[in-house]
Enzyme design. Sequence first.
Site, PDB file in Angstrom:
ATOM      1  CB  SER A 137      -0.959  -0.032   1.192  1.00  0.00           C
ATOM      2  OG  SER A 137      -1.917   0.982   1.090  1.00  0.00           O
TER       3      SER A 137
ATOM      4  CG  ASP B 200      -3.090   4.141  -1.340  1.00  0.00           C
ATOM      5  OD1 ASP B 200      -3.897   3.943  -2.275  1.00  0.00           O
ATOM      6  OD2 ASP B 200      -2.985   3.355  -0.383  1.00  0.00           O
TER       7      ASP B 200
ATOM      8  CG  ASP C 212      -2.727  -0.388  -2.534  1.00  0.00           C
ATOM      9  OD1 ASP C 212      -2.756   0.775  -2.071  1.00  0.00           O
ATOM     10  OD2 ASP C 212      -3.226  -1.360  -1.945  1.00  0.00           O
TER      11      ASP C 212
ATOM     12  CG  ASP D 148      -5.972   0.475  -0.676  1.00  0.00           C
ATOM     13  OD1 ASP D 148      -5.225   1.477  -0.687  1.00  0.00           O
ATOM     14  OD2 ASP D 148      -5.870  -0.447   0.157  1.00  0.00           O
TER      15      ASP D 148
END
Length: 543
Positions: free
Chosen positions: A142, A288, A290, A292
């Site tokens: 992440s 961000d 990734d 999500d």
Amino acid sequence: MTDLVRRAEEWLAQDPDPETREELSRVLRDGDEAALLDRFGAKLEFGTAGLRGELGAGPNRMNRVTVMRAAAGLARRLGPGGHVVIGYDARHNSDVFARDSAAVLTGAGLRVSLMEDHWPTPVLAFAVRHLDADAGVMVTASHNPPRDNGYKVYWGDGSQIVPPLDEEISAAIDAVGRVDELPLGSEWETLGDAAIVEPYLAALAELPLGEARDLRIVYTPMHGVGGAILLRAFASAGFAAPAAVEAQFTPDPDFPTVAFPNPEEPGAMDLSLELAEKAGADLIIANDPDADRCAVGVPLPEGGFRMLTGDEVGGLLGEYVIARTSGPGRSVAASIVSSSLLGRIAEAHGVRHAETLTGFKWIVKAGDGLVYGYEEALGYTVGSDQGLPVRDKDGIGAALTVAAMAAEAARDGHTLLDLLDRQAQRYGLHATAQLSVRVQDLSLIAGAMDRLRSGPPKELAGRTVLSAEDLSAGVDGLPPTDGLRYRLAGDARVVIRPSGTEPKLKCYLEIVTPVERDVPSARVRATEELSSLKAALSAALAL
């Protein structure tokens, strides 16, 4: 030292990665006991967040041996014949870890669908249900620093695992022997764009997006994997292409323009704010790495921009979705560390509201009819009358919905700041803040939690502590978790918990202030009171 050397040599003998073999060989040659202890004195624990840690050799690092053991443990828990979907982001070794997982899982007799490219985490979460798979794996850390990577596991309902599944998989991982003795397969399905990205985008098109589209948007994927798919999502929905922050648009695992690739971190949004000023933007959107999470920035009447808090966006999106869905069975959910505003909005609209533990693995399990869920750390999942297309945080679906909401407000002569003021006038100003303490020694966090449990404060910033709840005992029907919650006089609240992914102690503060005269005056008063409360809490933590 002898035992550390023995374990290191055993690890070295099975490690398939030349880079980590060289790293460990160098440590052994140097006789570096501290380095060995750091790598072999502990191990990354598999929990409800899966695995996450720094890249390197040994069980206390993310590496090919650690990942292959995790995949083998997952295979044992699932059993032969199961179907697993694997996705990965653009971090260092994410693609390698994904292929290693595919090899171990297929070697254990499972069917594997491996994504052909680095795509966002919500695409993987969507794919698990879309393909009716038994489980999913996402290789990502992440918004962690560049040298980290991680391994998230999803179950067949498309959400991240919860107890006791994490404990069962962890026990299966512990029973895995040498990875160089695992049977490895090479026959797996490769998921192309048409098989999964296009269905994902089609599902987002069903969100309550209205028809207003006149908006100038600046966007950054923060060197991550969200950029190309977000642009396609916006084009499909009829928005003009956002102006991208070019220096941050191409995936880059070193995240060269930011200290931490997290929109909440100081300085991370500087390039976006600069571009927004030049472009005269109506809205800033950031994902961000990734994709999500979704951050939102808005222009100020006096000039300049400010980033909205996760709770501000959470309340705005919640009311927007509730107003554009229907049916008596609808529900919304937020975590216990998020603002209580969503509960008051839901009550006013006659919609069920649930409060859950931190993490989307809990939020999406809050009950039937869920059309919206959020947590204050910039995580949102948006649904329609057909339910949630993604049962996890979805920074792309949230970005689309925020843009639709902002465009509709602009069409009607308003801004998102106006909508925030309206909510404050109707429900009270819900002012929130965070106190986050990063440590090198995790025992400091445990010590602070122990002190507060044994001697909770009687008052904070002149507010009497009305109740001190130990969340490890389980309260209000919630599963036990390591945390404390204080309810204070004057409609205020504090929640304290260790971070599940970083060496931090995180504190969440909320003060609800009635709007007696005007919203700006209430905001000034709330800001001053939050500052005093934060100082008092910091003193109580003694860190």
